[in-house]
Design a protein around this motif. Structure first.
Motif, short mmCIF file in Angstrom:
data_model
loop_
_atom_site.label_atom_id
_atom_site.label_comp_id
_atom_site.label_asym_id
_atom_site.label_seq_id
_atom_site.Cartn_x
_atom_site.Cartn_y
_atom_site.Cartn_z
N GLU A 1 0.84 -1.38 0.05
CA GLU A 1 -0.01 -0.14 -0.10
C GLU A 1 0.85 1.22 -0.04
N GLY A 2 0.97 1.90 -1.18
CA GLY A 2 1.92 2.99 -1.43
C GLY A 2 1.10 4.37 -1.81
N TYR A 3 1.99 5.55 -1.67
CA TYR A 3 1.33 6.56 -2.12
C TYR A 3 1.76 7.10 -3.69
N ARG A 4 1.00 6.86 -4.61
CA ARG A 4 1.32 7.11 -6.03
C ARG A 4 1.32 8.65 -6.16
N ARG A 5 2.14 9.15 -6.87
CA ARG A 5 2.74 10.50 -7.10
C ARG A 5 2.40 10.85 -8.45
#
Length: 522
Positions: free
Chosen positions: A128-132
């Motif tokens: 689960e990550g932050y897509r920039r």
């Protein structure tokens, strides 16, 4: 390597100690590693029914001779030369700096154990990550306050300090001051400024930063304008700038900076984690405070986890060029192309010339702590260090702080000094650091979470508030390298998804930005 064990600590007390008291890493080795401390006079069983008598006390992690080694003969560990004997060594003798030294010329080495492990891409694992906006994925959601020059460092810290307690919107991990000791007193042209700017740009564009404020004094060599003009448009959109002289002074700059950070924090709070493939993860590989077990437990376990990451399309960055000295053949043997191998050897030659210019040698390593932990020469240290890279093909060789654009195993040219090396990896895009240690490093690395991997259960238990992972089961014989690698891979997934490392729990990692300084200071 034998997986039977008697546990760490004091040696058992029978007349003949079991053969599992020794760790033999390769059939050709003429030394073994003590699984636990061995007293003088201990008799260790041999497979043929005889016993090997320990001549003098052997500390845990140190080496003893399995058979006689003549003066000037090669000392072999991992099936590779780690030095030459400076005097005759009898079976059962302690083998260390008092009777082993670096050879005058590099001995012939084999690459049989370095065969590439080409693995198919597996896309099943996620985190689960932050897509920039630029397509990259972060593992954290920080705001950075970056100094262009040392003259603005105090203001950067003062801006960030007010946000150390409550006050940030939910979902924002914190405000990180990125300060350093350079940025002026240097040529406006040349490698010194180029390297600093590349490092700062890497942090400004880092996906673990939702937004960034760059603070300068105003008159420095490293002007903010040229620094940020080279950044991609998507990065500049989430970036603000401030100069102390234009703001009217330090107090005014601090007030204006804090107001800008509050605005950026409101934007950062809108970011949400989403499910992304493991191919989006970039992991920096570090080892520090190594001991005699590093190349036996934590480093191979990390290598096994790296092979899993690469199989899922992810990226791992191996670095610390001076600490692969003597083991570079294990990497060139699995280079993806002759050009990749050539680039690695070119960096090794640069380091040899660089060390010579400063009256040093690459073989002046290991450190006093390494030696106390059982490592004798840089050859021994390097052979253990490259194990962090697993068995995957070496796909690329890049320079310090250069953006990592490829996937798989990548080598970044960095010094061996951990903070400088990790700073380059983070600037290159590492969103997670895995840091193996045998003596007990406590390295934090904001904005990138840093997992500390202990080589032994003893270290893990002694520093429970600092060590995130115990690779000591490999030494104890309760876990295989493959099992430890699988467990570490799962911890990497969880950490990338937001599980806090112990250094994050303790608030560590604000002072570890240490760019590599080259060029004249004037």
């Amino acid at each position: 390597m034998s997986t039977e064990h008697s546990g760490e600590g004091a040696a058992p007390d029978p007349v003949v100690t079991p053969a599992s008291a020794l760790i033999v890493l390769h059939p050709d080795d003429n030394v073994a590693v003590a699984r636990f401390a061995l007293p003088a006079g201990a008799r260790i069983a041999r497979p043929d029914g005889s016993a090997l008598r320990v001549a003098a006390p052997i500390d845990a992690g140190h080496k003893l001779a399995l058979r006689p080694i003549g003066r000037s003969d090669l000392v072999l560990k991992y099936g590779q030369p780690i030095g030459v004997a400076t005097m005759p060594i009898e079976g059962g003798d302690h083998v260390h700096g008092h009777n082993v030294e670096m050879p005058a010329a590099m001995p012939a080495r084999t690459t049989a154990q370095a065969a590439s492990a080409v693995m198919p891409v597996d896309t099943t694992a996620t985190f689960e990550g932050y897509r920039r906006a630029d397509g990259r994925v972060g593992t954290r959601n920080y705001i950075g306050v970056i100094a262009s020059v040392n003259c603005s460092a105090t203001v950067c810290k003062a801006i960030a300090q007010v946000f150390q307690g409550p006050g940030l919107p939910a979902g924002v991990d914190g405000v990180v001051p990125i300060t350093h000791g350079s940025g002026c007193g240097m040529s406006a042209e040349g490698e010194g400024l180029t390297l600093l700017q590349r490092t700062l740009r890497g942090y400004a564009a880092h996906p673990n930063f939702a937004a960034v404020l760059v603070v300068g004094l105003g008159c420095e060599v490293n002007q903010i304008g040229p620094l940020i003009e080279a950044l991609p448009a998507a990065t500049r959109e989430r970036l603000r700038t401030l100069t102390i002289q234009e703001a009217g002074g330090t107090r005014e700059a601090v007030e204006q900076g804090q107001a800008l950070v509050r605005e950026l924090a409101d934007q950062a709070a809108l970011a949400r984690r989403s499910t992304v493939p493991m191919s989006a993860l970039v992991v920096g590989l570090q080892c520090g405070g190594s001991d005699g077990y590093s190349g036996i437990s934590a480093n191979p376990a990390l290598g096994a986890a790296v092979d899993l990451l690469v199989r899922h399309g992810g990226t791992a960055i191996l670095s610390e060029t001076p600490e692969i000295h003597g083991a570079e053949h294990l990497l060139t043997a699995r280079a993806a192309s002759p050009e990749v191998a050539r680039r690695l050897m070119a960096r090794m030659q640069w380091w040899e010339a660089y060390a010579a210019r400063h009256g040093a040698r690459l073989d002046n390593n290991p450190s006093p702590g390494n030696k106390a932990g059982g490592i004798t020469t840089i050859l021994e240290k390097s052979l253990g260090a490259v194990a962090k890279g697993g068995g995957s093909p070496l796909n690329e060789v890049i320079e310090y702080a250069e953006p990592v654009r490829g996937r798989g195993l990548v080598f970044m040219d960095t010094p061996g000094y951990d903070p400088v090396s990790a700073t380059g990896q983070v600037a290159g895009g590492a969103t997670l650091i895995c840091f193996t240690t045998g003596r007990g490093s406590t390295y934090g690395c904001k904005p990138t979470p840093s997992l500390k991997l202990a080589t032994t259960t003893t270290l893990f238990e002694r520093m429970r508030l600092d060590m995130d992972f115990n690779a000591g089961g490999i030494v104890d014989g309760t876990q295989t390298v493959a099992e430890a690698g699988e467990a570490l891979f799962q911890l990497m997934r969880e950490t990338a998804s937001g599980r806090r490392t112990l250094s994050e729990e303790h608030g560590l990692g604000d002072n570890e930005f240490v760019p590599w300084q080259l060029g004249a200071v004037m």
